[in-house]
Design a protein around this motif. Structure first.
Motif, PDB file in Angstrom:
ATOM      1  N   VAL A   1      38.557  40.161  12.893  1.00 20.93           N
ATOM      2  CA  VAL A   1      38.136  39.438  14.097  1.00 20.93           C
ATOM      3  C   VAL A   1      39.307  39.293  15.072  1.00 20.93           C
ATOM      4  O   VAL A   1      40.400  38.878  14.688  1.00 20.93           O
ATOM      5  N   LYS A   2      39.062  39.634  16.330  1.00 20.17           N
ATOM      6  CA  LYS A   2      40.105  39.506  17.357  1.00 20.17           C
ATOM      7  C   LYS A   2      39.855  38.317  18.297  1.00 20.17           C
ATOM      8  O   LYS A   2      40.787  37.749  18.852  1.00 20.17           O
ATOM      9  N   LYS A   3      38.564  37.979  18.466  1.00 19.69           N
ATOM     10  CA  LYS A   3      38.221  36.857  19.347  1.00 19.69           C
ATOM     11  C   LYS A   3      37.272  35.898  18.638  1.00 19.69           C
ATOM     12  O   LYS A   3      36.258  36.324  18.088  1.00 19.69           O
ATOM     13  N   VAL A   4      37.616  34.607  18.663  1.00 23.91           N
ATOM     14  CA  VAL A   4      36.777  33.560  18.078  1.00 23.91           C
ATOM     15  C   VAL A   4      36.354  32.598  19.182  1.00 23.91           C
ATOM     16  O   VAL A   4      37.179  32.147  19.983  1.00 23.91           O
ATOM     17  N   GLY A   5      35.066  32.293  19.226  1.00 29.33           N
ATOM     18  CA  GLY A   5      34.565  31.284  20.152  1.00 29.33           C
ATOM     19  C   GLY A   5      34.253  30.008  19.393  1.00 29.33           C
ATOM     20  O   GLY A   5      33.793  30.050  18.253  1.00 29.33           O
ATOM     21  N   ILE A   6      34.544  28.866  20.007  1.00 27.69           N
ATOM     22  CA  ILE A   6      34.255  27.572  19.374  1.00 27.69           C
ATOM     23  C   ILE A   6      33.496  26.689  20.351  1.00 27.69           C
ATOM     24  O   ILE A   6      33.917  26.488  21.491  1.00 27.69           O
ATOM     25  N   SER A   7      32.364  26.186  19.882  1.00 25.26           N
ATOM     26  CA  SER A   7      31.562  25.246  20.662  1.00 25.26           C
ATOM     27  C   SER A   7      31.370  23.985  19.839  1.00 25.26           C
ATOM     28  O   SER A   7      31.340  24.034  18.606  1.00 25.26           O
ATOM     29  N   GLY A   8      31.261  22.855  20.512  1.00 19.25           N
ATOM     30  CA  GLY A   8      31.065  21.589  19.805  1.00 19.25           C
ATOM     31  C   GLY A   8      29.877  20.825  20.348  1.00 19.25           C
ATOM     32  O   GLY A   8      29.582  20.875  21.553  1.00 19.25           O
ATOM     33  N   GLY A   9      29.186  20.116  19.458  1.00 20.55           N
ATOM     34  CA  GLY A   9      28.053  19.302  19.865  1.00 20.55           C
ATOM     35  C   GLY A   9      28.477  18.087  20.673  1.00 20.55           C
ATOM     36  O   GLY A   9      29.669  17.746  20.743  1.00 20.55           O
ATOM     37  N   ALA A  10      27.508  17.414  21.251  1.00 23.04           N
ATOM     38  CA  ALA A  10      27.781  16.253  22.104  1.00 23.04           C
ATOM     39  C   ALA A  10      28.356  15.071  21.328  1.00 23.04           C
ATOM     40  O   ALA A  10      28.965  14.177  21.909  1.00 23.04           O
TER      41      ALA A  10
END
Length: 280
Positions: free
Chosen positions: A251-260
């Motif tokens: 993996v070269k790119k990781v995306g991170i999202s978080g809940g409210a």
């Protein structure tokens, strides 16, 4: 390794407000400060509150009278009134956007519309909305519920504040074909829309997508569903301990999202874990 963070990150306004109210209540040093159900849907944050003295109860029976904090998702007004009559000091931490949703639902019922609420049938926000509206209703979660709709001419529509725009549009489109008069309020929270847009955008750009937040959080689960629909390498985690080394192989790119309801410190811990794994 490039890590891309989906904005906004950290608590939404309603969650941050509810937590500030709760921590303010703790300053009273009272032995009996309760929330009726978890104040927000994040187990790690709720544990911290319990460690600080907050007691989580599911009903008002068999507990000593004290301070009762109403969760961010809202509550049945009859339970609220009962708590006050029993002698509880009630502090309302209901999200203002949820309050607005409750008022919209009540308005539609008073105007004679059959209330349709788009959302999860057992979610506390939905239960609170229906209790406040106090009229004929139906909750629609997905297309499988369409056939259960009664044959009514006037339909009033609102949606759970954390619904996806796609599901909202899908349900409303169906209703427009079936009913002669429809009054619609798009009550999805603006920040929910922004988080979903951001997650969708980033999931398209990365090799791996991580969505951080409570497994019991509706809006976090929605982000994970959106990510998965775009990028099959999407994982919903609550803490950094769940991150598996093999996920990051190649993996070269990781995306991170978080809940409210996901605190920034949980996001930071996830970033730290990724960097630790990939530094070897």
């Amino acid at each position: 390794m490039e890590i891309i963070i989906a904005e906004p990150i950290g608590y939404c306004y309603g969650v941050e407000r509810a937590l500030n109210i709760t921590y303010e209540a703790l300053k009273s040093k009272s032995d009996n400060i309760y929330t009726l159900g978890p104040i927000i849907h994040n187990p790690q944050v709720v544990k911290k509150l319990k460690d600080n003295g907050i007691k989580i109860i599911e009903n008002l029976e068999n507990v000593d009278i004290g301070t009762l904090i109403i969760r961010a998702h809202g509550i049945d007004p009859k339970k609220l009134e009962r708590a006050r009559k029993m002698g509880f000091k009630v502090i309302d931490a209901t999200c203002p956007f949820v309050k607005k949703n409750q008022k919209r639902a009540t308005q539609l019922v008073k105007e004679g519309y059959f209330l349709v609420v788009i959302g999860e049938k057992e979610h506390p926000e939905i239960l609170g909305i229906l209790a406040n509206a106090n009229g004929p209703f139906m909750v629609i979660e997905n297309k499988s519920d369409y056939k259960k709709l009664p044959d009514v001419k006037r339909v009033g529509v609102i949606t759970q504040t954390t619904q996806s725009m796609e599901n909202f549009i899908s349900v409303v489109s169906y209703l427009l074909e079936k009913h002669k008069e429809i009054k619609i309020f798009n009550t999805i929270c603006d920040e929910t829309i922004e988080r979903q847009k951001s997650a969708r955008n980033i999931a398209n750009k990365v090799d791996l997508m991580l969505v951080v937040g409570g497994k019991n959080s509706a809006n976090t689960k929605r982000l994970a569903e959106i990510g998965k629909s775009i990028n099959e390498n999407t994982y919903h985690i609550e803490t950094s301990e769940e991150i598996i080394k093999k996920w990051l192989k190649g993996v070269k790119k990781v995306g991170i999202s978080g809940g409210a309801s996901t605190p920034k410190w949980l996001i930071d811990e996830a970033i730290k874990k990724i960097k630790k794994i990939t530094s070897h």
